[in-house]
Write a protein that holds these residues in place. Structure first.
Motif, PDB file in Angstrom:
ATOM      1  N   MET A  71       5.617  -4.917  14.406  1.00 19.76           N
ATOM      2  CA  MET A  71       5.540  -6.121  15.185  1.00 19.76           C
ATOM      3  C   MET A  71       4.654  -7.285  14.643  1.00 19.76           C
ATOM      4  O   MET A  71       3.542  -6.896  14.017  1.00 19.76           O
ATOM      5  N   GLY A  72       4.724  -8.442  15.148  1.00 14.89           N
ATOM      6  CA  GLY A  72       3.867  -9.629  14.881  1.00 14.89           C
ATOM      7  C   GLY A  72       3.401  -9.742  13.579  1.00 14.89           C
ATOM      8  O   GLY A  72       4.211  -9.676  12.328  1.00 14.89           O
ATOM      9  N   ASP A  73       1.992  -9.797  13.137  1.00 14.75           N
ATOM     10  CA  ASP A  73       1.441 -10.049  11.864  1.00 14.75           C
ATOM     11  C   ASP A  73       1.902  -8.774  10.717  1.00 14.75           C
ATOM     12  O   ASP A  73       2.023  -9.371   9.638  1.00 14.75           O
ATOM     13  N   ASP A  74       1.874  -7.661  11.469  1.00 14.36           N
ATOM     14  CA  ASP A  74       2.215  -6.581  10.447  1.00 14.36           C
ATOM     15  C   ASP A  74       3.651  -6.662   9.798  1.00 14.36           C
ATOM     16  O   ASP A  74       3.711  -6.617   8.627  1.00 14.36           O
ATOM     17  N   GLN A  75       4.570  -6.994  10.500  1.00 17.86           N
ATOM     18  CA  GLN A  75       5.858  -7.065  10.042  1.00 17.86           C
ATOM     19  C   GLN A  75       6.087  -8.476   9.127  1.00 17.86           C
ATOM     20  O   GLN A  75       6.563  -8.319   8.226  1.00 17.86           O
ATOM     21  N   GLU A  76       5.294  -9.399   9.780  1.00 20.17           N
ATOM     22  CA  GLU A  76       5.029 -10.678   8.608  1.00 20.17           C
ATOM     23  C   GLU A  76       4.664 -10.402   7.189  1.00 20.17           C
ATOM     24  O   GLU A  76       4.875 -10.718   6.200  1.00 20.17           O
ATOM     25  N   HIS A  77       3.364  -9.807   7.336  1.00 23.44           N
ATOM     26  CA  HIS A  77       2.751  -9.218   6.229  1.00 23.44           C
ATOM     27  C   HIS A  77       3.412  -8.384   5.328  1.00 23.44           C
ATOM     28  O   HIS A  77       3.444  -8.647   4.013  1.00 23.44           O
ATOM     29  N   THR A  78       4.255  -7.506   5.824  1.00 17.49           N
ATOM     30  CA  THR A  78       4.939  -6.571   5.220  1.00 17.49           C
ATOM     31  C   THR A  78       6.099  -7.260   4.327  1.00 17.49           C
ATOM     32  O   THR A  78       6.337  -7.279   3.170  1.00 17.49           O
ATOM     33  N   ARG A  79       6.849  -8.198   5.057  1.00 16.04           N
ATOM     34  CA  ARG A  79       7.743  -9.181   4.390  1.00 16.04           C
ATOM     35  C   ARG A  79       7.262  -9.923   3.417  1.00 16.04           C
ATOM     36  O   ARG A  79       7.788 -10.235   2.217  1.00 16.04           O
ATOM     37  N   GLN A  80       6.032 -10.570   3.704  1.00 10.24           N
ATOM     38  CA  GLN A  80       5.478 -11.624   2.642  1.00 10.24           C
ATOM     39  C   GLN A  80       5.006 -10.629   1.383  1.00 10.24           C
ATOM     40  O   GLN A  80       5.120 -11.210   0.226  1.00 10.24           O
ATOM     41  N   GLN A 120      -2.542  -3.827  10.918  1.00 13.02           N
ATOM     42  CA  GLN A 120      -3.399  -4.256  12.024  1.00 13.02           C
ATOM     43  C   GLN A 120      -3.155  -3.806  13.283  1.00 13.02           C
ATOM     44  O   GLN A 120      -3.831  -3.466  14.230  1.00 13.02           O
ATOM     45  N   GLY A 121      -1.844  -3.768  13.644  1.00 13.45           N
ATOM     46  CA  GLY A 121      -1.337  -3.488  15.056  1.00 13.45           C
ATOM     47  C   GLY A 121      -0.645  -2.260  15.463  1.00 13.45           C
ATOM     48  O   GLY A 121      -0.686  -1.354  14.799  1.00 13.45           O
ATOM     49  N   VAL A 122       0.279  -2.569  16.270  1.00 13.00           N
ATOM     50  CA  VAL A 122       1.251  -1.516  16.933  1.00 13.00           C
ATOM     51  C   VAL A 122       2.278  -1.400  15.912  1.00 13.00           C
ATOM     52  O   VAL A 122       2.993  -1.804  15.421  1.00 13.00           O
ATOM     53  N   THR A 123       2.683   0.042  16.109  1.00 15.14           N
ATOM     54  CA  THR A 123       3.821   1.041  15.505  1.00 15.14           C
ATOM     55  C   THR A 123       4.527   1.269  16.688  1.00 15.14           C
ATOM     56  O   THR A 123       4.454   2.113  17.559  1.00 15.14           O
ATOM     57  N   LEU A 124       5.846   0.597  16.457  1.00 15.31           N
ATOM     58  CA  LEU A 124       6.781   0.922  17.745  1.00 15.31           C
ATOM     59  C   LEU A 124       7.336   2.444  17.620  1.00 15.31           C
ATOM     60  O   LEU A 124       7.409   3.215  16.472  1.00 15.31           O
TER      61      LEU A 124
END
Length: 495
Positions: A169-178, A491-495
């Motif tokens: 979610m959030g920044d974690d997902q954005e970071h992975t994609r980037q 950094q954040g939550v894992t679903l």
């Protein structure tokens, strides 16, 4: 060989080059001091008597305060010194007018690969980039089977498994994609197969938005859930990529196109005296020829950040650097963690006592050039010269971030050694000759000779030439071992 090294004329401590035994005498500032305790090699010895709460000065700056009275000739370490750092600070821009040492340097060149987009590469590899951890094993197996397809100037097929791409979610997902998109676009890859599963958050259609424009002959895509036989289909796509990439040839390219990441890990008391200053000198030499370097490990700037801030080319870059520092401090605070929970046990064993001690040594890698760019995590370098990159101190995460930012090569200084690699050639520079001799299969260049009478200017020129050899195709130790690592900041939550 001198028994101790006093780094700066204002220092009230020196570093023991070899173990000092109680009663040993050593020369300093035209006088002689007797060790009143044993002092391990790489550790600090007091050059004067100090009362409790006296600033301990190393590199000409405070690295902490004494927690008890200290006698001249006594060992100074974690048992009698503590950090003087606090939490968030207020900073004032006080520019120092830093500039490279080699502004008028003769041009330098390496033999690299000119890409169609105008960028240069130092390797011509085929990369398999999984969009999600679910296809890691397929990517790895595919790379092994594709080894037989390598031909021409293509050097190898490499898979980069990672555990992310879904349930984020959030920044974690954005970071992975980037980060994945940055690697797809990296010029060290002559061809790229993006391998998706099909149902993940960061699926291929989503990732294409981050990749942007791409050359269809260079980048291929495969969705495993849409294929009857993903291994056969993948190998056929890799065959096409090899056919395309194998036509590239190394040509003479200006060192002004070279981008080099600066990183340290497993540091010891010699790192800030030998390996890190050597890399700093390299940075100045490369920048003086129009090239680019990237410094990261933001938590290991704490305590030395003002030195970098005041080297910012303008006030806007200064403000960006303040945000770089404070955003990372707030990240620690948001997780209820101590900002200054550093150095590591290995650092302490090697002679580093406080975070200021570590940071002042760490930032030696930046040389003397002005800061010309400040990058977010996942950002790609745009400005020639010295850049600062937001990333943690973790070796694999930071080195991957450097590669994703555009570094062709990562220079990694170490006092204790490590076998790890990154997506790009990772040059290991030892801070001492002991680890260079013990781990010759890990270490590429020994900066420990600087404590044994070697001249810095001569050694820096030798090291600069060595890095150009690496850029021209010379394999580093981790490449010879077949190591290729990557890690993404979570950094954040894992679903």
């Amino acid at each position: 060989m001198a028994k101790i090294i006093k780094i700066h004329k204002e220092d009230n401590v020196a570093v023991a080059v070899e173990e000092l035994k109680q009663g040993d005498k050593f020369a300093v500032d035209g006088g002689e001091i007797e060790a009143v305790t044993d002092v391990p090699a790489g550790h600090k010895v007091a050059l004067c008597d100090m009362e409790e709460k006296t600033p301990v000065i190393k590199y000409g700056c405070p690295i902490g305060y004494t927690t008890a009275g200290v006698a001249k000739g006594e060992w100074i370490h974690t048992h009698n010194v503590k950090t003087g750092l606090g939490d968030l600070l207020t900073y004032t821009y006080e520019p120092v007018g830093a500039k490279p040492e080699a502004e008028a340097a003769e041009k330098a060149y390496f033999m690299g690969f000119e890409r169609e987009n105008g960028k240069a590469g130092v390797r011509n590899e085929i990369w398999i980039i999984p969009t999600v951890g679910c296809v890691n094993n397929i990517a790895t197996a595919m790379a092994k089977q594709a080894a037989s397809l390598v031909k021409g100037s293509v050097e190898e097929v490499v898979a980069f498994p990672h555990p992310y791409g879904c349930s984020q979610m959030g920044d974690d997902q954005e970071h992975t994609r980037q980060i994945l998109a940055d690697l797809v676009n990296h010029p060290n890859a002559g061809g790229v197969l993006v391998l998706g599963l099909g149902c993940e958050n960061s699926n291929i259609d989503e990732l294409k938005k981050y990749i942007g424009e791409y050359e269809g002959k260079r980048v291929k895509f495969l969705v495993c859930q849409e294929s009857d036989d993903e291994m056969a289909d993948g190998l056929e796509l890799i065959r096409e990529l090899v056919d395309y990439a194998s036509m590239a040839e190394r040509t003479k390219i200006s060192a002004g196109k070279l981008v080099v990441g600066l990183k340290c890990g497993g540091s010891d008391g010699f790192s800030g005296i030998t390996a890190n200053p050597l890399v700093g000198r390299f940075s100045d030499l490369l920048i003086g020829r129009g090239g680019t370097t990237i410094l990261t490990e933001v938590p290991e700037m704490f305590g030395a950040e003002t030195l970098l801030m005041n080297r910012c080319e303008n006030e806007e870059l200064f403000r960006q650097t303040v945000d770089l520092i404070n955003d990372f401090k707030n990240y620690f605070k948001s997780h209820n963690q101590t900002i200054y929970e550093n150095p590591s046990p290995g650092n302490k064993k090697g002679g580093i006592s406080t975070l200021e001690d570590k940071s002042l040594g760490c930032t030696q890698k930046s040389g003397s050039a002005p800061v010309r760019g400040v990058l977010p995590y996942g950002g790609i370098v745009k400005e020639n010269g010295l850049n600062l990159l937001s990333a943690p101190g973790n070796d694999l995460v930071a080195a991957t971030a450097l590669a994703a930012a555009g570094a062709h090569i990562v220079l990694f200084t170490t006092g204790r050694g490590t076998p790890f690699a990154s997506p790009v050639p990772t040059v290991k520079i030892s801070s001492n000759s002991r680890i260079a001799g013990k781990k010759s299969g890990w270490i590429d260049f020994n900066a420990g000779v600087l404590t044994e009478g070697a001249d810095m200017d001569t050694t820096a020129e030798e090291f600069f030439a060595f890095v150009l050899e690496v850029a021209s195709g010379k394999k580093v130790r981790s490449e010879e071992a077949g190591f290729h690592d990557m890690a993404i900041f979570k950094q954040g939550v894992t679903l």
